[in-house]
Scaffold this motif. Structure first.
Motif, PDB file in Angstrom:
ATOM      1  N   VAL A   1      28.161  79.186  68.619  1.00 32.35           N
ATOM      2  CA  VAL A   1      27.983  80.317  67.704  1.00 32.35           C
ATOM      3  C   VAL A   1      28.754  81.528  68.186  1.00 32.35           C
ATOM      4  O   VAL A   1      29.510  82.159  67.427  1.00 32.35           O
ATOM      5  N   PHE A   2      28.578  81.879  69.464  1.00 37.69           N
ATOM      6  CA  PHE A   2      29.237  83.082  69.960  1.00 37.69           C
ATOM      7  C   PHE A   2      30.750  82.902  70.037  1.00 37.69           C
ATOM      8  O   PHE A   2      31.508  83.845  69.808  1.00 37.69           O
ATOM      9  N   GLU A   3      31.187  81.695  70.343  1.00 35.27           N
ATOM     10  CA  GLU A   3      32.623  81.427  70.356  1.00 35.27           C
ATOM     11  C   GLU A   3      33.220  81.669  68.967  1.00 35.27           C
ATOM     12  O   GLU A   3      34.275  82.298  68.843  1.00 35.27           O
ATOM     13  N   ARG A   4      32.496  81.206  67.931  1.00 30.00           N
ATOM     14  CA  ARG A   4      33.005  81.396  66.569  1.00 30.00           C
ATOM     15  C   ARG A   4      32.984  82.863  66.160  1.00 30.00           C
ATOM     16  O   ARG A   4      33.923  83.355  65.529  1.00 30.00           O
ATOM     17  N   ILE A   5      31.929  83.568  66.534  1.00 37.47           N
ATOM     18  CA  ILE A   5      31.854  85.000  66.236  1.00 37.47           C
ATOM     19  C   ILE A   5      33.026  85.727  66.892  1.00 37.47           C
ATOM     20  O   ILE A   5      33.688  86.570  66.264  1.00 37.47           O
ATOM     21  N   SER A   6      33.307  85.404  68.136  1.00 30.61           N
ATOM     22  CA  SER A   6      34.412  86.039  68.863  1.00 30.61           C
ATOM     23  C   SER A   6      35.752  85.723  68.207  1.00 30.61           C
ATOM     24  O   SER A   6      36.624  86.590  68.096  1.00 30.61           O
ATOM     25  N   GLN A   7      35.916  84.476  67.777  1.00 35.55           N
ATOM     26  CA  GLN A   7      37.163  84.087  67.114  1.00 35.55           C
ATOM     27  C   GLN A   7      37.354  84.868  65.814  1.00 35.55           C
ATOM     28  O   GLN A   7      38.457  85.346  65.522  1.00 35.55           O
ATOM     29  N   LEU A   8      36.275  85.025  65.053  1.00 39.19           N
ATOM     30  CA  LEU A   8      36.355  85.750  63.784  1.00 39.19           C
ATOM     31  C   LEU A   8      36.636  87.227  64.018  1.00 39.19           C
ATOM     32  O   LEU A   8      37.436  87.841  63.302  1.00 39.19           O
ATOM     33  N   GLN A   9      36.002  87.811  65.017  1.00 37.36           N
ATOM     34  CA  GLN A   9      36.238  89.220  65.328  1.00 37.36           C
ATOM     35  C   GLN A   9      37.666  89.434  65.803  1.00 37.36           C
ATOM     36  O   GLN A   9      38.314  90.413  65.419  1.00 37.36           O
ATOM     37  N   HIS A  10      38.159  88.516  66.636  1.00 37.11           N
ATOM     38  CA  HIS A  10      39.528  88.632  67.136  1.00 37.11           C
ATOM     39  C   HIS A  10      40.532  88.482  65.998  1.00 37.11           C
ATOM     40  O   HIS A  10      41.533  89.207  65.937  1.00 37.11           O
ATOM     41  N   ALA A  11      40.253  87.571  65.080  1.00 32.29           N
ATOM     42  CA  ALA A  11      41.154  87.361  63.936  1.00 32.29           C
ATOM     43  C   ALA A  11      41.207  88.616  63.071  1.00 32.29           C
ATOM     44  O   ALA A  11      42.264  89.004  62.564  1.00 32.29           O
ATOM     45  N   ASP A  12      40.046  89.285  62.912  1.00 30.92           N
ATOM     46  CA  ASP A  12      39.990  90.507  62.103  1.00 30.92           C
ATOM     47  C   ASP A  12      40.781  91.634  62.750  1.00 30.92           C
ATOM     48  O   ASP A  12      41.274  92.527  62.062  1.00 30.92           O
ATOM     49  N   GLU A  13      40.909  91.612  64.092  1.00 33.51           N
ATOM     50  CA  GLU A  13      41.553  92.712  64.783  1.00 33.51           C
ATOM     51  C   GLU A  13      43.048  92.501  65.002  1.00 33.51           C
ATOM     52  O   GLU A  13      43.745  93.405  65.421  1.00 33.51           O
ATOM     53  N   LYS A  14      43.524  91.307  64.743  1.00 34.51           N
ATOM     54  CA  LYS A  14      44.953  91.060  64.934  1.00 34.51           C
ATOM     55  C   LYS A  14      45.761  91.879  63.928  1.00 34.51           C
ATOM     56  O   LYS A  14      45.396  91.977  62.762  1.00 34.51           O
ATOM     57  N   PRO A  15      46.908  92.475  64.358  1.00 39.23           N
ATOM     58  CA  PRO A  15      47.761  93.200  63.413  1.00 39.23           C
ATOM     59  C   PRO A  15      48.257  92.264  62.317  1.00 39.23           C
ATOM     60  O   PRO A  15      48.528  91.085  62.571  1.00 39.23           O
ATOM     61  N   SER A  16      48.348  92.777  61.097  1.00 38.11           N
ATOM     62  CA  SER A  16      48.834  91.950  59.990  1.00 38.11           C
ATOM     63  C   SER A  16      50.295  91.567  60.193  1.00 38.11           C
ATOM     64  O   SER A  16      50.783  90.600  59.642  1.00 38.11           O
ATOM     65  N   GLU A  17      51.004  92.367  60.995  1.00 39.10           N
ATOM     66  CA  GLU A  17      52.421  92.115  61.282  1.00 39.10           C
ATOM     67  C   GLU A  17      52.688  92.559  62.721  1.00 39.10           C
ATOM     68  O   GLU A  17      52.104  93.541  63.195  1.00 39.10           O
ATOM     69  N   GLU A  18      53.525  91.841  63.436  1.00 42.47           N
ATOM     70  CA  GLU A  18      53.798  92.180  64.831  1.00 42.47           C
ATOM     71  C   GLU A  18      54.466  93.536  64.951  1.00 42.47           C
ATOM     72  O   GLU A  18      55.376  93.868  64.180  1.00 42.47           O
ATOM     73  N   LEU A  19      54.018  94.336  65.909  1.00 41.78           N
ATOM     74  CA  LEU A  19      54.601  95.658  66.119  1.00 41.78           C
ATOM     75  C   LEU A  19      55.925  95.548  66.861  1.00 41.78           C
ATOM     76  O   LEU A  19      56.098  94.689  67.728  1.00 41.78           O
ATOM     77  N   SER A  20      56.857  96.430  66.522  1.00 41.24           N
ATOM     78  CA  SER A  20      58.150  96.449  67.206  1.00 41.24           C
ATOM     79  C   SER A  20      57.990  97.125  68.566  1.00 41.24           C
ATOM     80  O   SER A  20      56.990  97.799  68.844  1.00 41.24           O
ATOM     81  N   GLU A  21      59.002  96.965  69.392  1.00 39.22           N
ATOM     82  CA  GLU A  21      58.972  97.575  70.732  1.00 39.22           C
ATOM     83  C   GLU A  21      58.877  99.093  70.636  1.00 39.22           C
ATOM     84  O   GLU A  21      58.139  99.734  71.380  1.00 39.22           O
ATOM     85  N   ARG A  22      59.631  99.692  69.700  1.00 38.53           N
ATOM     86  CA  ARG A  22      59.606 101.143  69.516  1.00 38.53           C
ATOM     87  C   ARG A  22      58.216 101.615  69.042  1.00 38.53           C
ATOM     88  O   ARG A  22      57.733 102.659  69.503  1.00 38.53           O
ATOM     89  N   GLU A  23      57.603 100.862  68.164  1.00 40.41           N
ATOM     90  CA  GLU A  23      56.272 101.242  67.663  1.00 40.41           C
ATOM     91  C   GLU A  23      55.249 101.223  68.793  1.00 40.41           C
ATOM     92  O   GLU A  23      54.404 102.124  68.900  1.00 40.41           O
ATOM     93  N   VAL A  24      55.332 100.221  69.649  1.00 33.18           N
ATOM     94  CA  VAL A  24      54.422 100.133  70.796  1.00 33.18           C
ATOM     95  C   VAL A  24      54.673 101.285  71.754  1.00 33.18           C
ATOM     96  O   VAL A  24      53.732 101.909  72.266  1.00 33.18           O
ATOM     97  N   GLU A  25      55.950 101.595  72.006  1.00 29.83           N
ATOM     98  CA  GLU A  25      56.281 102.711  72.903  1.00 29.83           C
ATOM     99  C   GLU A  25      55.720 104.024  72.375  1.00 29.83           C
ATOM    100  O   GLU A  25      55.182 104.840  73.144  1.00 29.83           O
ATOM    101  N   CYS A  26      55.827 104.237  71.078  1.00 29.41           N
ATOM    102  CA  CYS A  26      55.306 105.471  70.481  1.00 29.41           C
ATOM    103  C   CYS A  26      53.786 105.544  70.609  1.00 29.41           C
ATOM    104  O   CYS A  26      53.223 106.621  70.850  1.00 29.41           O
ATOM    105  N   LEU A  27      53.122 104.406  70.459  1.00 32.74           N
ATOM    106  CA  LEU A  27      51.664 104.378  70.613  1.00 32.74           C
ATOM    107  C   LEU A  27      51.264 104.686  72.052  1.00 32.74           C
ATOM    108  O   LEU A  27      50.303 105.433  72.298  1.00 32.74           O
ATOM    109  N   ILE A  28      52.001 104.130  73.005  1.00 37.68           N
ATOM    110  CA  ILE A  28      51.704 104.362  74.423  1.00 37.68           C
ATOM    111  C   ILE A  28      51.856 105.842  74.762  1.00 37.68           C
ATOM    112  O   ILE A  28      50.984 106.446  75.421  1.00 37.68           O
TER     113      ILE A  28
END
Length: 252
Positions: free
Chosen positions: A173-200
Motif C-alpha cells: 500500500v505505502f509503496e503504491r502511495i509513494s509511486q503515485l505521489q512521485h508521479a504527481d510531482e514529476k515535471p510534465s517536461e524535462e527542465l533545461s540546464e539553463r532553467e535549472v541554473e536559474c532555479l538554483i
C-alpha cells in the motif's frame, strides 16, 4: 515458550496472497483508488478504520491530521485527539519511531495504575468509537521516508498469520502511495540546464538582474527561463517553482 511453525502450505498461501495483492495495488491509478482498496481490506480483516500516516521528525506543533496521508477514522475522533494534544504523549508513536517491527496494541489491557489523567481520557475517546485495539505496521519508501499503516477497531487481537498478511499488504500500500505521489510531482517536461541554473540561483536569493550577470544572458532571458521552469513544474510563480524543485530533489 511455544514456537509458531509454518507449514509449506501456509507459506505457499501467504506467497499466493501477496502476489495477488501486489497485482491489485499496482493497478490502482489514484490515491482515492488506494483509499477504497484499503477500506475493503480493513473490513475484510474485521477492523473498523485505517490510517496511513507519515512519521514526524519533530513533534513540535505537529498534529495527527497533518501527518495523515489517507484515513478513514471518524473526523470527530481525529479532531478531539488533536485538540487534546495526545500525539506528543503517544506511546504508540514513540514505538513506531523506534521500531520497524509490526505490533499490536490493546487499550483494554492498560492497568488501573496507568489509567490516569490524559491516558484515561485517550482510552475513553477510542473506546467511544469502538477503536480500542489496533495493529501497527512501520513502512518506508525507496527514498527512506518513514510512515505507518494502522488498522483500528474492537475485534479480537490479530493472529500471527493475519499480522504477516497485513504487514505485506501495508508495504504494498505505502509503496503504491509513494509511486503515485512521485508521479504527481514529476515535471510534465524535462527542465533545461539553463532553467535549472536559474532555479538554483533564485533559491540562493539572487534577483533576475543578478542572475543575468552571473550567466551572461539578458534579464529578459532569465525571466523567460524561470517562467518556463514554473510552467513545467506545474506552479504559478518562481517562488513555488523553487519550493517544488527543492522538494522533489531537482535542485539542492
Amino acid at each position: 515458550m511455544r514456537h509458531m511453525l509454518f507449514t509449506e502450505r501456509d507459506i505457499a498461501e501467504l506467497w499466493k496472497a501477496g502476489a495477488s495483492f501486489e497485482l491489485e495495488f499496482s493497478e490502482l491509478r489514484t490515491q482515492f483508488d488506494v483509499f477504497r482498496a484499503l477500506k475493503r481490506v480493513t473490513a475484510d480483516f474485521g477492523w473498523r478504520a485505517f490510517m496511513v500516516m507519515r512519521m514526524p521528525r519533530d513533534l513540535e506543533d505537529i498534529t495527527l491530521s497533518a501527518l495523515s496521508i489517507i484515513c478513514s477514522w471518524p473526523a470527530e475522533l481525529v479532531n478531539r485527539y488533536d485538540e487534546n494534544g495526545f500525539l506528543k504523549r503517544s506511546p504508540i508513536l514513540a514505538r513506531l519511531k523506534k521500531s520497524v517491527t509490526p505490533f499490536r496494541f490493546d487499550m483494554t489491557n492498560i492497568s488501573e495504575q496507568e489509567l490516569q489523567g490524559p491516558v484515561a481520557t485517550a482510552v475513553e475517546l477510542f473506546k467511544s468509537f469502538n477503536m480500542a485495539r489496533g495493529v501497527y505496521f512501520p513502512v518506508h519508501d525507496v527514498l527512506g521516508n518513514r510512515a505507518a499503516v494502522v488498522l483500528s477497531g474492537d475485534r479480537e487481537p490479530a493472529e500471527v498469520n493475519e499480522m504477516l498478511q497485513l504487514s505485506m499488504i501495508s508495504t504494498l500500500v505505502f509503496e503504491r502511495i509513494s509511486q503515485l505521489q512521485h508521479a504527481d510531482e514529476k515535471p510534465s517536461e524535462e527542465l533545461s540546464e539553463r532553467e535549472v541554473e536559474c532555479l538554483i540561483l533564485t533559491s540562493a536569493g539572487r534577483t533576475s538582474s543578478e542572475i543575468s550577470e552571473v550567466l551572461g544572458v539578458s534579464e529578459h532571458s532569465v525571466n523567460h527561463y524561470l517562467n518556463r521552469a514554473a510552467k513545467k513544474l506545474g506552479t504559478s510563480n518562481r517562488t513555488q517553482a523553487v519550493a517544488k524543485a527543492l522538494r522533489i530533489g531537482l535542485i539542492r
